[in-house]
Structure formats: structure tokens, C-alpha cells
Design an enzyme around this catalytic site. Structure first.
Site, mmCIF file in Angstrom:
data_model
loop_
_atom_site.group_PDB
_atom_site.id
_atom_site.type_symbol
_atom_site.label_atom_id
_atom_site.label_comp_id
_atom_site.label_asym_id
_atom_site.label_seq_id
_atom_site.Cartn_x
_atom_site.Cartn_y
_atom_site.Cartn_z
ATOM 1 N N CYS A 1 0.946 -1.300 0.112
ATOM 2 C CA CYS A 1 0.047 0.006 -0.015
ATOM 3 C C CYS A 1 0.759 1.146 0.088
ATOM 4 O O CYS A 1 1.799 1.211 0.715
ATOM 5 C CB CYS A 1 -0.933 0.030 1.269
ATOM 6 S SG CYS A 1 -1.862 -1.491 1.348
ATOM 7 N N ARG B 1 5.752 0.042 -6.360
ATOM 8 C CA ARG B 1 5.479 -0.895 -5.091
ATOM 9 C C ARG B 1 4.642 -1.925 -5.179
ATOM 10 O O ARG B 1 4.698 -2.928 -4.313
ATOM 11 C CB ARG B 1 5.277 -0.193 -3.958
ATOM 12 C CG ARG B 1 6.264 1.120 -3.504
ATOM 13 C CD ARG B 1 5.532 2.275 -2.704
ATOM 14 N NE ARG B 1 5.098 1.598 -1.445
ATOM 15 C CZ ARG B 1 5.932 1.987 -0.397
ATOM 16 N NH1 ARG B 1 6.794 2.724 -0.458
ATOM 17 N NH2 ARG B 1 5.511 1.701 0.984
ATOM 18 N N TRP C 1 -2.711 -2.631 -1.660
ATOM 19 C CA TRP C 1 -2.311 -4.213 -2.273
ATOM 20 C C TRP C 1 -3.135 -4.865 -0.986
ATOM 21 O O TRP C 1 -2.935 -4.961 0.170
ATOM 22 C CB TRP C 1 -0.740 -4.264 -1.598
ATOM 23 C CG TRP C 1 -0.136 -5.451 -2.261
ATOM 24 C CD1 TRP C 1 0.327 -5.929 -3.407
ATOM 25 C CD2 TRP C 1 0.308 -6.645 -1.179
ATOM 26 N NE1 TRP C 1 0.885 -7.168 -3.429
ATOM 27 C CE2 TRP C 1 0.738 -7.449 -1.986
ATOM 28 C CE3 TRP C 1 0.135 -6.840 0.192
ATOM 29 C CZ2 TRP C 1 1.252 -8.749 -1.456
ATOM 30 C CZ3 TRP C 1 0.447 -8.097 0.732
ATOM 31 C CH2 TRP C 1 1.137 -9.092 -0.219
ATOM 32 N N ASN D 1 -1.726 1.913 5.619
ATOM 33 C CA ASN D 1 -0.767 1.014 5.195
ATOM 34 C C ASN D 1 -0.543 0.243 6.104
ATOM 35 O O ASN D 1 0.069 0.558 7.402
ATOM 36 C CB ASN D 1 0.527 1.717 4.444
ATOM 37 C CG ASN D 1 1.582 0.763 4.222
ATOM 38 O OD1 ASN D 1 1.610 -0.454 4.235
ATOM 39 N ND2 ASN D 1 2.722 1.503 4.007
ATOM 40 N N GLY D 2 -0.568 -1.278 6.096
ATOM 41 C CA GLY D 2 -0.057 -2.128 7.273
ATOM 42 C C GLY D 2 -1.381 -2.945 7.500
ATOM 43 O O GLY D 2 -2.290 -3.271 6.830
ATOM 44 N N GLU E 1 17.743 -18.242 -7.018
ATOM 45 C CA GLU E 1 17.361 -17.064 -7.619
ATOM 46 C C GLU E 1 16.874 -16.866 -9.128
ATOM 47 O O GLU E 1 15.878 -16.363 -9.242
ATOM 48 C CB GLU E 1 18.489 -15.981 -7.662
ATOM 49 C CG GLU E 1 18.512 -14.652 -8.322
ATOM 50 C CD GLU E 1 17.448 -13.736 -7.558
ATOM 51 O OE1 GLU E 1 16.807 -14.159 -6.798
ATOM 52 O OE2 GLU E 1 17.448 -12.641 -8.225
ATOM 53 N N LYS F 1 13.080 -15.553 -9.950
ATOM 54 C CA LYS F 1 13.113 -14.465 -11.008
ATOM 55 C C LYS F 1 12.019 -14.938 -12.055
ATOM 56 O O LYS F 1 10.893 -14.406 -12.441
ATOM 57 C CB LYS F 1 14.454 -14.266 -11.610
ATOM 58 C CG LYS F 1 14.649 -12.951 -11.814
ATOM 59 C CD LYS F 1 15.305 -12.079 -10.842
ATOM 60 C CE LYS F 1 14.456 -11.876 -9.605
ATOM 61 N NZ LYS F 1 15.131 -11.227 -8.533
ATOM 62 N N GLU G 1 8.289 -15.144 -10.648
ATOM 63 C CA GLU G 1 7.363 -13.947 -9.834
ATOM 64 C C GLU G 1 7.094 -13.058 -11.261
ATOM 65 O O GLU G 1 5.982 -12.554 -11.139
ATOM 66 C CB GLU G 1 8.458 -12.992 -9.043
ATOM 67 C CG GLU G 1 9.663 -12.409 -9.597
ATOM 68 C CD GLU G 1 10.547 -11.599 -8.709
ATOM 69 O OE1 GLU G 1 9.778 -11.055 -7.708
ATOM 70 O OE2 GLU G 1 11.480 -11.546 -8.559
ATOM 71 N N HIS H 1 17.760 -37.148 -4.286
ATOM 72 C CA HIS H 1 17.003 -37.541 -2.900
ATOM 73 C C HIS H 1 15.549 -36.922 -2.989
ATOM 74 O O HIS H 1 14.913 -36.815 -1.945
ATOM 75 C CB HIS H 1 17.907 -36.617 -1.867
ATOM 76 C CG HIS H 1 19.187 -36.990 -1.689
ATOM 77 N ND1 HIS H 1 19.717 -38.333 -1.215
ATOM 78 C CD2 HIS H 1 20.455 -36.511 -1.998
ATOM 79 C CE1 HIS H 1 20.775 -38.213 -1.260
ATOM 80 N NE2 HIS H 1 21.365 -37.320 -1.700
ATOM 81 N N LYS I 1 6.622 -4.112 -4.400
ATOM 82 C CA LYS I 1 8.271 -3.993 -4.388
ATOM 83 C C LYS I 1 8.733 -3.659 -2.949
ATOM 84 O O LYS I 1 9.907 -4.183 -2.626
ATOM 85 C CB LYS I 1 8.445 -2.466 -4.979
ATOM 86 C CG LYS I 1 10.062 -2.071 -5.231
ATOM 87 C CD LYS I 1 10.860 -3.161 -6.180
ATOM 88 C CE LYS I 1 12.135 -2.890 -6.227
ATOM 89 N NZ LYS I 1 12.885 -3.917 -6.629
HETATM 90 C C1 F6R Z 1 12.393 -10.986 -5.835
HETATM 91 C C2 F6R Z 1 12.326 -9.620 -4.926
HETATM 92 C C3 F6R Z 1 11.828 -10.135 -3.526
HETATM 93 C C4 F6R Z 1 12.573 -9.092 -2.578
HETATM 94 C C5 F6R Z 1 12.131 -9.437 -1.029
HETATM 95 C C6 F6R Z 1 12.975 -8.575 -0.290
HETATM 96 O O1 F6R Z 1 12.909 -10.399 -6.958
HETATM 97 O O2 F6R Z 1 12.494 -8.428 -5.212
HETATM 98 O O3 F6R Z 1 12.295 -11.465 -3.210
HETATM 99 O O4 F6R Z 1 14.053 -9.306 -2.509
HETATM 100 O O5 F6R Z 1 11.146 -8.924 -0.917
HETATM 101 O O6 F6R Z 1 12.926 -7.019 -0.598
HETATM 102 P P1 F6R Z 1 13.982 -6.337 0.198
HETATM 103 O O7 F6R Z 1 15.456 -6.442 -0.341
HETATM 104 O O8 F6R Z 1 13.506 -4.889 -0.380
HETATM 105 O O9 F6R Z 1 14.052 -6.402 1.666
#
Ligand code: F6R
Length: 615
Positions: free
Chosen positions: A2, A27, A79, A104-105, A484, A488, A491, A507, A610
Site C-alpha cells: 500500500c 511498489r 495491496w 498501510n499495514g 534466484e 526470478k 515471479e 534425494h 516492491k
Molecule cells: C524478488 C524480490 C523480492 C525481494 C524481497 C526482499 O525479485 O525482489 O524477493 O528481494 O521482497 O526485499 P528487500 O530486499 O527490499 O528487503
């Protein structure tokens, strides 16, 4: 997550709020809304989906003269947490059309409060936790309290993590704001003041910012801001001058922010290295501040991609400096009663500096008596402000939801920590340390060479775009990269993907292999590549589509692979030690091109945010 924006004391406040909300779009959100006051009445417009829908409705209402001359407005991008994505659940939420709140929260005790309010006759129209806020304000204002007093009584009632702004038609030109664990900034103008979830959302209006501290609340008027701490004591908070980042937040000719952020890595990573390496080989990280006056073990906490960076960091620190490292998911750390035996400090890693899980882990570590350090990209973020020592990524704003350049910059810092610790505790000689600094200085040109493989990666993307599931494998330093790579891909393309340590396949996960399931491995010849190739062969024998992104030596050995991308030749030590940094590039490009092929919203993928400011 949010986003909150409010404007007080400026003509066309609604339009200015919309400008702010646009800057919070990155975000992640799924509905939006705005409230202003016109002729003594609250006017609220909300819509599901993107801001464009809201703007369309706002333009229509402006034409109908509903929103002329308003000089107070608050807006929100939501959100969804409690309650689905819907018009009713979008913020602002109101009570009797006299109070409006954006939040927000999460209000954790909302169910009890809601029951009480319903018994008092308040009518709930949404499924949100937030709706208790406007009704509580209404209840206390009806009892004769002014906005400040009512807000304080509300704060006594609620529990949770929140940042909210409330306005009332009965107290024109005032806003009540409060924060607890969720970020909130107040911007100072001339006969006008502004509120935003971050400084950037209001930097078109002012460069003078006050960050509220946890537990603070404030009454904001056109020319006066009164701030109080959690004990309701009047306090003054520092005014910070920020620089508008408007110029930096453009796509610069790329189709998506993510694409731009991948391609700018050769340019921004030198900003990371140069802030920690002086005279080509002196690392300036303060190891005493980092908690290493003596040799201790270290705990690293983070979430998502930053957590995977932490695993690479562990491998480097253990391998280069012989210091034991535990890496924990921030969301698990404080709930599992961790032992701090042998530890002196915690290192949290967070691009945004706002992830609530990571913030809470950090606060918990503080309670346990650990020194606190962070690798953060956003200077002035909550985590940055709360830790003893911050190491800045310095890669500029990252707008695409998927972390790319911030991941590689986190890796660079972790590598330099490992090298610096190795020198301090004598696992590395001065010459060896200098050599490692030279290696990291070679990184930008190596990344540029990795980017040249884009066309080959595109072909792979076209081939796997319709797969139901994709498996990533890695060994050693490239195991976290498998995790990772899978994160990537899933998502932003919404294809199910999993990363495994290659040796673990037999395993259990090997049961997932069936005809044509893509199995992707990033590999460099480091002396251990034969084991990884055997693991790949096991998947090949069961019908998997084998995709190998590797150096020539590995590709020559894995003749059975269906697709290969041969990376440029680099010096052996560089290639093996910095392989996670090199292979980040194809992992990012592959996810990007698969998502583009599938037509998903690359920069704002569904359901994601974000800055994840809920636990
Ligand atoms: C994936 C991604 C998320 C963030 C995670 C932590 O591409 O961006 O998995 O890495 O939400 O976010 P930060 O680094 O901002 O604490």
C-alpha cells in the site's frame, strides 16, 4: 504494498496526490482511491486495478465540477491483505462520509474492534481491517474530542503495524498521521504540507522531509506540524533535505524498468565498488563497526532475493575468511528462538530498507544484544535509520518489482566483506587481498560481456515460454543462483519454477522430471564441474530438456545438452569465485524474456509489491 499520499494547502490537491501515487505504483497495488473535501463534503473516488482507472473517474468528476478548488486530498494504492480486491475494500475508507482514512499495514486486533463498533451501530461496508479506523475516529469525535485527541484515543485502541492518515470535515485543513513499523514521511512546503509513504512520492512538492519515528503521531496543519512520540510527548524530528530523483526514474528508452535495470549494471556496479574500494585495493568497510573487533560468527537475515544474496555471502565469507555464517529467513528468525552463541552482530540485507520481516528480525536481534548492520539501497529507509551501520548499494532507485541490479550490488558488498575479513583474520595475504579487489574491479566489463548473450537467451525463452514447470540446478556458489533463477522466473512469468542443489535431485526432486521439462543449469569450470554435469546427465536420462549456460570447458563435457549458451572466457579465479555475479545476468535476462514472451506485466507482476511492509 500500500502507498499513502496526502496534500494539504495546495490548489488542485487531488491532482498532486495522483502525481504522488504514480510514483508509488512500482511498489505494487491492485486498487486505488482518493478523497478530497469540496463544499464541506467528502468526495471519494475509488477503482479496482491500475491508477489509470482512477484517473479516468477523477477526470470525469472534475468535468462535473465535483473537485474544483480542493486544497486537501488524500490518496492510496492498496495491496490487498484483508478482503479481496474490490471497490468496497479500496481506500480511502470513510465513516458517515465525514472521516476518511488511508492506511498501510495491518490492524491486528481489528476483529474485536469491529464487533464493538457494530454493536454501537457503525455500518461496515468493507472486509478490511482498516475500516475500524474511520469509525473509531467518528466515535471519539462524536464524544467531543478534536482530531488530535480522537487520533490519540484511536492509537490506544489499535495494535499492529501501520502508517495512516485521517481527515475530517469537522476539522478542515488538518490531518492526523501516525506510524508504527510502516514508513511515513512528512514533506514541508510554504503554507502547505504533504504526507507520503516515502520521500520520493512527494519530492515533486518539496525537498524538505521529516521521517516520523516508530510510535510517533502528528497533527499536520497548513503552516504547523506538531509531532508527538509514543508517550504523547511533544518532540521535534530532524528535517532532511532530499534530492529529487525524478531524472533517475525514467525507462531511458527501454521497454521496461527491469530491462533498463539489468542493462545498467555495468554502469551502476562501479558506484558500489568505488564507495568501498579506495586506491584500487583498500577496502574501506569498517569491520569494527560491523562487529568484528574479534573473530566471531555472523548471522545474516533477509527475505526473497536478498536472502539468496545472503547465502552466496555465507559461502564467500566461510570460504575466504574462515568465519562461520548462519543465514536465516527474516520471517523465521524471531519466531524460532535462535541461539546467538558465538555471534556479536547481525547483518540484514534489504534493497528497500522497508521489508517488515527484515525490520522485525533486526529489532529482535537488537533485543538479543547483537550489533546491527545492513546492506541497503534506499538511504533514509527505516532499516537504514535503525541499524548501527549501513553499507549502501548505491545503484540508484530500482523500480521493477524483480530485484536485479540491487541483487548484484548486494553480492559485491558481501564479497568485499569476505575479502576484508579474510585479510583482517589472516586467511588472505595483502597480495591476495589486492588480487581479489582487482577481480571485483573487472566485474563491470565482464557483466557487459554476459549481456551480449541476450539473443541466445531470447531463443531459450521462446522455447520454454509454454512450459508448465522449470527446474534450476546449481552446485556450490551457483546453488543460490539456482534458487534466484527460479524465483526470478516464477515471479514475473508466472511459470512454476524451483531451484535445487544439483546433488539433492536424487534425494527426491528427480521424481518431477518428465519428458521436456526444462532443466537449466548455470555452470563454470571450477574443478568441481564434473559432479554437476553428472547431476545434469541424470535429468537428461529421464527425458528433461537440458539447458546449459556455461563456459566452453563445461559445454564440451556436456555434449548431451539440448541448448547451450557459451559465456566468454574469463580468468579461472575470477570465473569461479565471481560466478554468482556473472550468472545473475543470464538468470535475469531469461526471466525477463520469458515474461515478455508471455505478455505479463514485467515491472508490476500480479500480487507482488516492491516494498513488503506487512509481516
Ligand atoms: C524478488 C524480490 C523480492 C525481494 C524481497 C526482499 O525479485 O525482489 O524477493 O528481494 O521482497 O526485499 P528487500 O530486499 O527490499 O528487503
Amino acid at each position: 504494498m500500500c502507498g499513502v499520499v496526502a496534500v494539504l494547502g495546495k490548489e488542485n490537491a487531488s491532482q498532486l496526490v495522483i502525481e504522488g501515487l504514480k510514483k508509488l505504483e512500482y511498489r505494487g497495488y491492485d486498487s486505488a482511491g482518493i478523497t478530497s473535501v469540496s463544499q464541506g463534503l467528502l468526495q471519494t473516488i475509488k477503482s479496482e486495478g491500475k491508477l489509470l482507472n482512477l484517473i479516468g473517474k477523477l477526470d470525469k468528476s472534475t468535468k462535473e465540477k465535483l473537485y474544483f478548488d480542493n486544497s486537501i486530498a488524500l490518496g492510496h494504492t492498496r495491496w490487498a491483505t484483508h478482503g479481496n480486491v474490490s471497490f468496497e475494500n479500496a481506500h480511502p475508507l470513510t465513516s458517515e462520509n465525514k472521516i476518511a482514512v488511508v492506511h498501510n499495514g495491518i490492524i491486528e486486533n481489528f476483529e474485536i474492534l469491529k464487533k464493538e463498533l457494530i454493536s454501537l451501530g457503525y455500518n461496515f461496508r468493507s472486509m478490511t481491517d482498516t475500516e475500524v479506523l474511520p469509525h473509531l475516529f467518528m466515535k471519539y469525535i462524536k464524544m467531543g474530542n478534536d482530531l488530535l485527541e480522537a487520533g490519540r484515543l484511536v492509537l490506544k485502541d489499535i495494535k499492529g503495524a501501520f502508517a495512516f492518515v485521517a481527515m475530517s470535515v469537522d476539522f478542515p485543513n488538518q490531518l492526523f498521521v501516525s506510524r508504527n513499523s510502516s514508513p511515513l514521511a512528512i514533506g514541508l512546503g510554504d503554507n502547505a504540507n504533504f504526507i507520503g509513504s516515502d520521500a520520493h512520492s512527494i519530492d515533486h512538492l518539496t525537498q524538505k522531509i521529516i521521517y516520523l519515528e516508530d510510535g510517533d503521531h502528528a497533527l499536520v496543519k497548513i503552516n504547523k506540524i506538531s509531532i508527538f512520540d509514543k508517550n504523547f510527548k511533544k518532540v521535534s524530528r530532524k528535517i532532511i533535505n532530499i534530492q529529487a530523483e525524478i531524472g533517475l526514474i525514467t525507462k531511458g528508452g527501454y521497454k521496461h524498468f527491469m530491462e533498463k535495470e539489468i542493462f545498467e549494471q555495468p554502469v551502476v556496479l562501479p558506484q558500489t565498488t568505488s564507495s568501498f574500494i579506495k586506491n584500487n585495493s583498500e577496502i574501506t568497510i569498517d569491520l569494527d563497526k560491523l562487529g568484528f573487533k574479534n573473530k566471531n560468527s555472523l548471522i545474516i537475515c533477509a527475505a526473497g532475493t536478498s536472502y539468496y544474496a545472503g547465502i552466496v555471502g555465507k559461502y564467500w565469507i566461510e570460504q575466504i575468511a574462515d568465519i562461520p555464517v548462519i543465514v536465516d529467513l527474516a520471517s523465521e528468525y524471531r519466531y524460532r528462538k535462535p541461539s546467538i552463541f558465538g555471534q556479536n552482530s547481525i547483518l540484514v540485507i534489504s534493497q528497500s530498507g522497508e521489508s517488515l520481516d527484515t525490520l522485525m528480525a533486526l529489532r529482535y536481534a537488537k533485543e538479543l544484544g547483537l550489533k546491527t548492520n545492513a546492506i541497503v539501497n534506499v538511504e533514509g529507509s527505516t532499516i537504514d535509520r535503525e541499524v548501527d551501520y549501513s553499507l549502501y548499494s548505491k545503484v540508484g532507485p530500482e523500480i521493477g518489482v524483480a530485484s536485479t541490479k540491487s541483487f548484484t550490488s548486494q553480492l559485491v558488498i558481501l564479497f568485499l566483506i569476505a575479502v576484508s575479513l579474510g585479510k583482517k583474520f589472516n586467511s588472505l595475504t595483502l597480495t591476495q587481498m589486492r588480487k581479489k579487489c582487482q577481480l571485483i574491479n573487472m566485474l563491470p566489463s565482464a557483466i557487459a560481456k554476459m549481456l551480449e548473450k541476450e539473443n541466445q537467451i531470447k531463443l531459450i525463452a521462446q522455447n520454454i515460454k509454454n512450459s508448465k514447470s522449470v527446474i534450476f540446478l546449481g552446485r556450490g556458489l551457483l546453488y543460490p543462483l539456482a534458487l534466484e533463477g527460479a524465483l526470478k522466473l516464477k515471479e514475473i512469468s508466472y511459470i512454476h519454477a524451483e531451484g535445487f542443489a544439483a546433488g539433492e535431485m536424487k534425494h527426491g526432486p528427480i521424481a518431477l522430471i518428465e519428458d521436456d521439462v526444462p532443466v537449466i543449469m548455470f555452470l563454470v569450470s571450477d574443478g568441481n564441474e564434473d559432479k554437476a554435469i553428472s547431476n545434469l546427465q541424470e535429468a537428461y536420462s529421464r527425458g528433461a530438456k537440458i539447458i546449459l549456460i556455461a563456459d566452453k570447458k563445461c559445454i564440451d563435457k556436456a555434449t548431451f545438452a539440448h541448448f547451450t549458451v557459451e559465456i566468454a572466457e574469463f580468468e579461472n579465479e575470477f570465473k569461479s569465485l565471481l560466478s554468482p555475479l556473472l550468472m545473475s545476468v543470464p538468470a535475469q535476462l531469461l526471466a525477463y524474456h520469458v515474461a515478455k514472451e508471455r505478455g505479463t506485466d514485467v515491472d508490476q507482476p500480479r500480487n507482488l509489491a516492491k516494498s513488503v511492509t506487512v509481516e
